[in-house]
Design a protein around this motif. Structure first.
Motif, short mmCIF file in Angstrom:
data_model
loop_
_atom_site.label_atom_id
_atom_site.label_comp_id
_atom_site.label_asym_id
_atom_site.label_seq_id
_atom_site.Cartn_x
_atom_site.Cartn_y
_atom_site.Cartn_z
N ALA A 1 36.17 43.02 55.58
CA ALA A 1 35.19 43.50 54.61
C ALA A 1 35.52 42.99 53.21
N CYS A 2 36.82 42.91 52.89
CA CYS A 2 37.23 42.35 51.58
C CYS A 2 36.84 40.88 51.48
N VAL A 3 36.97 40.15 52.59
CA VAL A 3 36.56 38.74 52.61
C VAL A 3 35.05 38.64 52.37
N ASP A 4 34.28 39.49 53.06
CA ASP A 4 32.82 39.49 52.87
C ASP A 4 32.47 39.80 51.42
N ALA A 5 33.21 40.73 50.82
CA ALA A 5 32.98 41.06 49.41
C ALA A 5 33.29 39.84 48.54
N GLY A 6 34.41 39.19 48.83
CA GLY A 6 34.78 38.00 48.07
C GLY A 6 33.74 36.90 48.16
N ASN A 7 33.17 36.73 49.37
CA ASN A 7 32.15 35.70 49.56
C ASN A 7 30.91 35.98 48.70
N CYS A 8 30.59 37.27 48.54
CA CYS A 8 29.44 37.65 47.69
C CYS A 8 29.75 37.42 46.22
N PHE A 9 30.93 37.92 45.78
CA PHE A 9 31.29 37.80 44.36
C PHE A 9 31.50 36.35 43.94
N LYS A 10 31.90 35.52 44.90
CA LYS A 10 32.15 34.11 44.59
C LYS A 10 30.92 33.42 44.00
N LYS A 11 29.75 33.94 44.34
CA LYS A 11 28.50 33.35 43.86
C LYS A 11 28.21 33.69 42.40
N ILE A 12 28.89 34.75 41.90
CA ILE A 12 28.56 35.20 40.54
C ILE A 12 29.76 35.41 39.63
N ILE B 1 38.37 36.49 43.59
CA ILE B 1 39.81 36.36 43.77
C ILE B 1 40.44 37.72 44.06
N ARG B 2 40.01 38.73 43.33
CA ARG B 2 40.54 40.09 43.55
C ARG B 2 40.31 40.54 44.99
N CYS B 3 39.13 40.25 45.52
CA CYS B 3 38.80 40.65 46.89
C CYS B 3 39.59 39.85 47.93
N TYR B 4 39.65 38.54 47.73
CA TYR B 4 40.41 37.70 48.67
C TYR B 4 41.90 38.08 48.65
N ASP B 5 42.40 38.41 47.45
CA ASP B 5 43.80 38.81 47.32
C ASP B 5 44.07 40.10 48.10
N ALA B 6 43.13 41.04 48.03
CA ALA B 6 43.26 42.29 48.79
C ALA B 6 43.25 41.99 50.29
N ALA B 7 42.39 41.06 50.71
CA ALA B 7 42.32 40.68 52.12
C ALA B 7 43.65 40.08 52.57
N VAL B 8 44.23 39.21 51.72
CA VAL B 8 45.53 38.60 52.04
C VAL B 8 46.58 39.69 52.27
N GLY B 9 46.60 40.70 51.41
CA GLY B 9 47.55 41.79 51.55
C GLY B 9 47.40 42.51 52.88
N HIS B 10 46.16 42.81 53.25
CA HIS B 10 45.91 43.50 54.53
C HIS B 10 46.31 42.63 55.71
N PHE B 11 45.93 41.34 55.67
CA PHE B 11 46.28 40.44 56.77
C PHE B 11 47.80 40.31 56.91
N MET B 12 48.50 40.28 55.77
CA MET B 12 49.97 40.19 55.80
C MET B 12 50.57 41.42 56.48
N GLU B 13 50.02 42.58 56.16
CA GLU B 13 50.55 43.84 56.71
C GLU B 13 50.44 43.90 58.23
N ILE B 14 49.39 43.30 58.78
CA ILE B 14 49.20 43.39 60.23
C ILE B 14 49.65 42.10 60.94
#
Length: 287
Positions: A74-85, A91-104
């Motif tokens: 969901a954070c990735v999807d958010a990042g893809n939307c914000f990337k357009k504007i 970056i904030r959203c993708y960074d959050a996604a990275v953190g979650h992916f690292m945890e699992i």
């Protein structure tokens, strides 16, 4: 704007679910479904800010349900939307996604979005941050034994480092990848390009002795290198630098470019090397 109004309706229903009473699990599951529907409607309406924020709320629901993979997505999807504007929000959203992916333990996915962040920073001309994230991406890809992707990130780091005049770092990376590639029949063909890149970085330092020493090492590394146009170019440029001959330098570059088109990165660095040669000539004139 009918689609956006539908999104607003789903958003209100989701907020009502969150604030209302209900069994903990089903409450957030129902809200998550509504946030996703809202996000989809906002995307159809190209209301990217609302879509991104809906996905972030969806991510929060998944975290409440301890579904970190879904939260990361969901954070990735958010990042893809914000990337357009707004790249900062992306970056904030993708960074959050990275953190979650690292945890699992989804390191491959974490690497992918570190690379995405690095590329955004590069596009925004924040090269220091781009290097930091691309290095992290390379390390993560390497830990997952995805060597091709790791090397792609490393090469980009080397190019950016050279653009920041960090030539020793760039040289070390290019030469290291070249050594690794010699042991792989599929990658051997790319070695001459890596050695050319490293050689150009040596030229930018304005040290003719260092470039000649490097050329000897490259011959030991790859005995076929001396028969290439890349080797001939570096030899001619090193000779021109040693002789302080700008015209010879320019002619060598022009001849190579007429056969094999130089990309913008190489062209930029060769111009720096040429300017270094000019500076050296001027210094000699003053002494």
């Amino acid at each position: 704007m009918a689609d956006e109004s539908k999104g607003d309706e789903f958003l209100k229903k989701a907020e009502k679910k969150i604030s209302g009473w209900g069994i903990f699990g089903s409450k957030y599951e129902d809200a998550a479904d509504l946030y996703e529907k809202a996000a989809n409607q906002f995307k159809l309406a190209k209301a990217w800010d609302k879509a991104g924020n809906s996905y972030l709320r969806l991510a929060d629901c998944h975290l409440k349900l301890d579904s970190k993979h879904e939260a990361a997505s969901a954070c990735v999807d958010a990042g893809n939307c914000f990337k357009k504007i707004n790249t900062a929000d992306a970056i904030r959203c993708y960074d959050a996604a990275v953190g979650h992916f690292m945890e699992i333990g989804r390191l491959n996915m974490a690497a992918r979005y570190c690379k995405e962040i690095g590329e955004i920073y590069e596009a925004d001309q924040d090269l220091e941050q781009a290097i930091a994230y691309l290095e992290k991406s390379a390390d993560l890809f390497h830990s997952e034994e995805v060597s091709t992707s790791a090397n792609q990130c490393k090469q980009k780091v080397a190019q950016l480092a050279a653009s920041l005049d960090q030539y020793p770092k760039a040289i070390e990376i290019f030469e290291s990848i070249a050594r690794q590639s010699m042991n792989n029949n599929l990658l051997k063909y790319g070695v001459k390009g890596l050695l050319l890149n490293a050689g150009i970085c040596h030229l930018c330092k304005g040290d003719a002795v260092a470039i000649n020493n490097a050329l000897e090492q490259y011959q030991d590394l790859d005995p076929t290198f001396s028969g290439t146009r890349e080797h001939r170019l570096l030899v001619d440029l090193a000779s021109a630098m040693e002789e302080g001959d700008i015209e010879k330098f320019t002619a060598a570059v022009r001849e190579y470019d007429s056969m094999t088109r130089l990309d913008p990165w190489k062209t930029s660095l060769l111009l720096k090397a040429k300017n270094k040669l000019k500076d050296m000539e001027e210094e000699d004139d003053l002494t």
